[in-house]
Design a protein around this motif. Structure first.
Motif, PDB file in Angstrom:
ATOM      1  N   UNK A   1       0.834  -1.191   0.000  1.00 50.92           N
ATOM      2  CA  UNK A   1       0.000   0.000   0.000  1.00 50.92           C
ATOM      3  C   UNK A   1       0.870   1.242   0.000  1.00 50.92           C
ATOM      4  N   UNK A   2       0.386   2.299  -0.642  1.00 49.11           N
ATOM      5  CA  UNK A   2       1.094   3.577  -0.593  1.00 49.11           C
ATOM      6  C   UNK A   2       0.645   4.406   0.605  1.00 49.11           C
ATOM      7  N   UNK A   3      -0.275   3.880   1.420  1.00 51.11           N
ATOM      8  CA  UNK A   3      -0.649   4.526   2.672  1.00 51.11           C
ATOM      9  C   UNK A   3       0.274   4.006   3.769  1.00 51.11           C
ATOM     10  N   UNK A   4       1.026   4.909   4.376  1.00 54.54           N
ATOM     11  CA  UNK A   4       2.087   4.512   5.304  1.00 54.54           C
ATOM     12  C   UNK A   4       1.598   3.632   6.451  1.00 54.54           C
ATOM     13  N   UNK A   5       0.496   3.955   7.148  1.00 51.25           N
ATOM     14  CA  UNK A   5       0.071   3.082   8.261  1.00 51.25           C
ATOM     15  C   UNK A   5      -0.212   1.645   7.810  1.00 51.25           C
TER      16      UNK A   5
END
Length: 497
Positions: A100-104
């Motif tokens: 995912x490109x969403x860090x969390x």
């Protein structure tokens, strides 16, 4: 008004045409196939809309830029959305990694490998981001008319700072020790047809671009980009001739005079060739003395990217999977080595693409579209001739691997449409020398200054754009190639003189 003739309505051909129309030139395209796109093609059957070649949208700003340059709003042509997760990797032992490109979300996935590996992964992103900026500012946005353009102190210093002599896999291994993470950060070199074990370490920028800038989806599939480019080109007054294969680039002395199409000359002061460079050198320029260093003997000895075996499956049942997923072979290293030595993999890694998971326009209601790509050797090295029997055997091998995926056990019973593309198909459909899906292999000796340039040196008014030319393969980079070729034309010509 000066006329530019473009050979081929591929991505770079259409994008170049739009730019040149905006710059004030008269532009006409000749395309061998019945519709535009080059490798960004489409197969349509029984309501299934199969993207033939590229499927992964990275660096969307480059997709948008060509429309913005022409004075149009890209939102009127393309409907793009960010995918999260954008890829799921499946390992032979049954584990998986959702990228995912969403860090969390990414951190949660990485922490299953421990804090040291998570830190190494983040250190990789930081290091490669710096290298990417160096590449972008000093090499990607620049063409090379002379050796001094590259062999000068500033460029050589920047090249030294890139530290490109080791392989992508070796470079990744400095940051992460877990083999699964190493594979997850190195297989992307296959997007441009080169092994992560031999491809230059600079191509570790590909997973970084995915992670930091995201992977996107164009509603209607990748072919919508082709249709949008064609629409904009025609709106601006461009002319496209389909089913019109160019047989020769015509010369008068050392200058282009136009092209020969179906035995008839078509005249123009400037020729921009979007046919793949090796094919054009061997087939479109007839006089060997005009080819400079790219004579037929050299073209035959250059290094070529891998090819592809692709299944296009239209299924009369819904299957739950990801839009993009990778399934690794039991022995990934052996699989990749086989591609390099010309052996057809019997236990291949493969990529699956199923846009119908999120896009109801791609397949009929209640049905599923699956695209399965297997990297295979090109026909320069490969031992297979891709006869009818060989294609049937390999098709069944791939289908057998798919039906071993949980939830796909009955896939063979629900095939409504099945199409195949083999290396031989890529050869005759798109004029790709040795069936190299991604053109010339992007090794160090065929990159940057050493790759065929956008302005041809030994023939005046001849320019090139495409995956075998600088800066290289992949849709965003091919769009950059179009931009560089048009800049080269503007250096030499004013449209009304």
């Amino acid at each position: 008004m000066k006329k530019v003739i473009i050979v081929g309505a591929g991505t770079a051909g259409l994008a170049s045409g739009i730019r040149l129309l905006k710059d004030g030139f008269d532009v006409e395209i000749y395309e061998k196939n019945e519709k535009p796109g080059g490798r960004m093609f489409r197969i349509e059957e029984k309501g299934f809309q199969f993207d033939v070649g590229p499927t992964i949208v990275m660096m969307p700003e480059l997709y948008r830029e060509v429309f913005e340059y022409s004075g149009a709003n890209p939102n009127d042509y393309l409907d793009m959305s960010l995918l999260n997760p954008f890829n799921t990797i499946y390992y032979p032992d049954g584990t998986k990694l959702e990228i995912s490109s969403e860090l969390p979300s990414l951190i949660r996935q990485l922490e299953q490998f421990g804090p040291a590996e998570t830190k190494g992964y983040l250190d990789y992103l930081s290091s490669v981001y710096e290298r990417y900026q160096r590449v972008k500012n000093h090499f990607l946005d620049k063409s090379y008319r002379s050796a001094w353009g590259f062999f000068n102190p500033k460029s050589l210093y920047q090249a030294y700072k890139l530290k490109t002599l080791n392989s992508a896999y070796t470079s990744i291994s400095r940051f992460v020790k877990d083999e699964k993470l190493r594979q997850a950060l190195s297989f992307q070199t296959l997007y441009i047809g080169v092994s992560p074990y031999s491809g230059p370490s600079i191509y570790t920028i590909i997973p970084m671009i995915e992670l930091l800038y995201g992977v996107w989806y164009i509603k209607g599939g990748m072919y919508q980009m082709t249709k949008a480019l064609e629409r904009r080109f025609l709106e601006m007054g461009g002319v496209i001739n389909y089913n019109s294969p160019v047989e020769e680039i015509l010369l008068v002395g050392n200058k282009t005079a136009g092209v020969l199409v179906n035995g008839k000359p078509r005249y123009g002061e400037i020729v921009l060739c979007n046919a793949d460079f090796p094919y054009a050198m061997k087939n479109l320029i007839k006089d060997e003395s005009k080819k400079g260093k790219y004579k037929t003997s050299k073209i035959d000895t250059m290094k070529y990217s891998t090819s592809s075996f692709i299944l296009y499956l239209g299924l009369n049942k819904k299957y739950k999977t990801n839009v993009h997923s990778i399934r690794f072979a039991e022995d990934f290293k052996r699989n990749i080595d086989e591609l390099d030595n010309g052996t057809l993999p019997m236990d291949p890694s493969f990529y699956m693409y199923s846009p119908s998971q999120i896009d109801p326009t791609i397949a009929p209601n209640g049905k599923e579209l699956i695209y399965v790509l297997v990297p295979v050797p090109n026909m320069q090295k490969g031992k297979s001739e891709w006869t009818t029997d060989e294609v049937e055997t390999y098709k069944n091998l791939v289908l057998n691997k798919i039906e071993k995926i949980k939830g796909f056990e009955d896939v063979k019973d629900h095939i409504e449409v099945l199409k195949t593309f083999t290396p031989k198909t890529f050869n005759y459909k798109f004029n790709l020398e040795y069936s190299a899906t991604f053109g010339l292999k992007p090794i160090l000796t065929q990159s940057v200054y050493f790759r065929p340039q956008n302005k041809f040196k030994t023939i005046d008014n001849l320019y090139f754009a495409g995956s075998s030319n600088h800066p290289g393969a992949g849709v965003p980079i091919v769009l950059a190639s179009a931009q560089l070729a048009c800049k080269e034309i503007l250096k030499d010509h004013k449209p009304n003189e």
